[in-house]
Design a protein around this motif. Structure first.
Motif, mmCIF file in Angstrom:
data_model
loop_
_atom_site.group_PDB
_atom_site.id
_atom_site.type_symbol
_atom_site.label_atom_id
_atom_site.label_comp_id
_atom_site.label_asym_id
_atom_site.label_seq_id
_atom_site.Cartn_x
_atom_site.Cartn_y
_atom_site.Cartn_z
ATOM 1 N N ALA A 300 0.837 -1.199 0.000
ATOM 2 C CA ALA A 300 0.000 0.000 0.000
ATOM 3 C C ALA A 300 0.874 1.253 0.000
ATOM 4 O O ALA A 300 0.563 2.242 -0.675
ATOM 5 C CB ALA A 300 -0.934 -0.004 1.208
ATOM 6 N N LEU A 301 1.969 1.212 0.752
ATOM 7 C CA LEU A 301 2.916 2.327 0.746
ATOM 8 C C LEU A 301 3.459 2.568 -0.660
ATOM 9 O O LEU A 301 3.539 3.711 -1.135
ATOM 10 C CB LEU A 301 4.076 2.047 1.708
ATOM 11 N N VAL A 302 3.816 1.475 -1.326
ATOM 12 C CA VAL A 302 4.323 1.581 -2.702
ATOM 13 C C VAL A 302 3.243 2.152 -3.618
ATOM 14 O O VAL A 302 3.519 3.023 -4.462
ATOM 15 C CB VAL A 302 4.790 0.206 -3.206
ATOM 16 N N ALA A 303 2.015 1.685 -3.457
ATOM 17 C CA ALA A 303 0.920 2.151 -4.308
ATOM 18 C C ALA A 303 0.662 3.638 -4.122
ATOM 19 O O ALA A 303 0.486 4.375 -5.101
ATOM 20 C CB ALA A 303 -0.351 1.349 -4.007
ATOM 21 N N PHE A 304 0.651 4.110 -2.875
ATOM 22 C CA PHE A 304 0.430 5.525 -2.634
ATOM 23 C C PHE A 304 1.583 6.359 -3.184
ATOM 24 O O PHE A 304 1.374 7.463 -3.708
ATOM 25 C CB PHE A 304 0.244 5.788 -1.136
#
Length: 390
Positions: A300-304
């Protein structure tokens, strides 16, 4: 290049003051005012900074009419700083209506710190397309820096000294930005003249195909990105029980946006700004969809972060479109009108996303992505309809 460096410094200071002011006033209200209504009053003051953006097109008209835009911008920055400082000093000492009036005065200058200042970039950059796109990339960098440094400065000052010191520091940054703005190159001399009316500019944003599509893409993305903090909190709560995990997702978006802006300056965009904008709206929608699909918190961190990276070239493309398609005698009005609509739409997106939390941790980011992708699809269909022979 030296002129562009001064522009980025002035823009970062001015926009940093603008991005941190709402948080600073909210902290100041809770620190100074005693009672159960402190947070509500702080929220009212923060809204007072945002609401006057609706006056942006009318304020920008005076910038288009001015013989020397540097003077008008510098005066506006000083007005913002003085009004913000006065409001900060007045909290807890005079009635809230007086404080709110001072905040509204500062907020009325706000559109010139954003779209108004961006409308001057074309006159600072070199004549070639590559130079123009690189300058627009640097303008995007200033937004990324200011969006990070403004709130960070407030947090730092508030922790070490007080919220009032934070607000006064932001006010000083706006005044310093005014001084630096006066050192920027002057635009080609022109006689003071009447410019097109606000009504004509708003009509232009609807009737002119490329500007209409850029506006549609901007509104779709700003609506969705305005709700991203809510999405971050909801999704983080589903994926982890770490304290502050939602804020970390928002920070990842900011880091990604700054990295993307730096990449765009190193490798400037080229091609039709109209098509570039649509393309990057679509990429932004795909990146937003990845947030809904992230199976765990690290991804999720990567996606954001990828949403932030995708946002940077999109913003740069919109700057290019405004510079390319805006009439010379309405450039500031076009920049500020679209910026004001963006601010209003982001606020609406934030509010509606908060109401739509019933969609759940997967449905909420998915809905955000769908809105952006529909914006891109609308632009594609509009361009094809416009190209059909009548």
């Amino acid at each position: 290049m030296a002129a562009m460096a001064r522009y980025v410094l002035a823009a970062t200071l001015a926009r940093g003051a603008n991005s941190g002011a709402a948080i600073g006033l909210l902290l100041l209200a809770t620190e100074t005012i005693r009672g159960p209504h402190a947070i509500a009053i702080g929220g009212l003051l923060a809204a007072g900074l945002t609401a006057p953006h609706a006056l942006g097109p009318w304020v920008a008209r005076h910038l288009d009419k001015s013989r020397d835009g540097r003077l008008f911008l510098a005066a506006s920055f000083v007005g913002y700083g003085v009004a913000l400082a006065a409001a900060g000093l007045a909290v807890g000492r005079v009635g809230i209506p007086v404080v709110l009036l001072l905040v509204v005065v500062a907020g009325a200058c706000g559109p010139l710190l954003t779209g108004g200042l961006s409308s001057r970039v074309a006159g600072i950059a070199g004549p070639g397309e590559r130079e123009q796109r690189r300058a627009e990339g640097w303008d995007s960098v200033s937004y990324g820096l200011s969006g990070t440094l403004g709130p960070a400065a407030v947090a730092g000052f508030a922790a070490v000294t007080s919220a009032l010191a934070a607000v006064l520091a932001l006010a000083a940054a706006a005044v310093l930005a005014a001084a630096i703005t006066l050192t920027l190159p002057r635009e080609a001399s022109r006689e003071r003249r009447e410019v097109v009316s606000v009504r004509e500019v708003l009509r232009l944003l609807v009737r002119h195909g490329p500007l209409r599509r850029v506006n549609v893409g901007t509104l779709a993305t700003s609506f969705s990105l305005g709700g991203m903090p809510v999405v971050a909190v909801v999704l983080a709560g589903h994926l982890t029980d770490q304290a502050g995990a939602g804020a970390t997702l928002v920070a990842a978006f900011g880091v990604g946006s700054l990295a993307g802006s730096l990449a765009v300056t190193a490798f400037p965009l080229h091609g039709s700004p109209d098509i570039l904008t649509t393309r990057h709206v679509a990429l932004l929608g795909v990146a937003a969809a990845l947030c809904a699909l992230a199976p765990n918190y690290p991804l999720a961190l990567v996606a954001f972060a990828l949403v932030g990276v995708a946002n940077a070239p999109f913003v740069t493309a919109t700057f290019a479109a405004r510079s390319t398609y805006a009439p010379p005698d309405a450039r500031a009005q076009v920049f500020v009108s679209m910026s004001s609509l963006k601010v209003a739409t982001a606020a609406a997106g934030s509010a509606l996303t908060g109401v739509a939390t019933f969609l759940g941790p997967r449905g909420l980011p998915a809905a955000t992505a769908i809105v952006v992708l529909l914006g891109a699809l609308t632009c594609v269909v509009d361009r094809r309809l416009e190209a059909k022979p009548t």
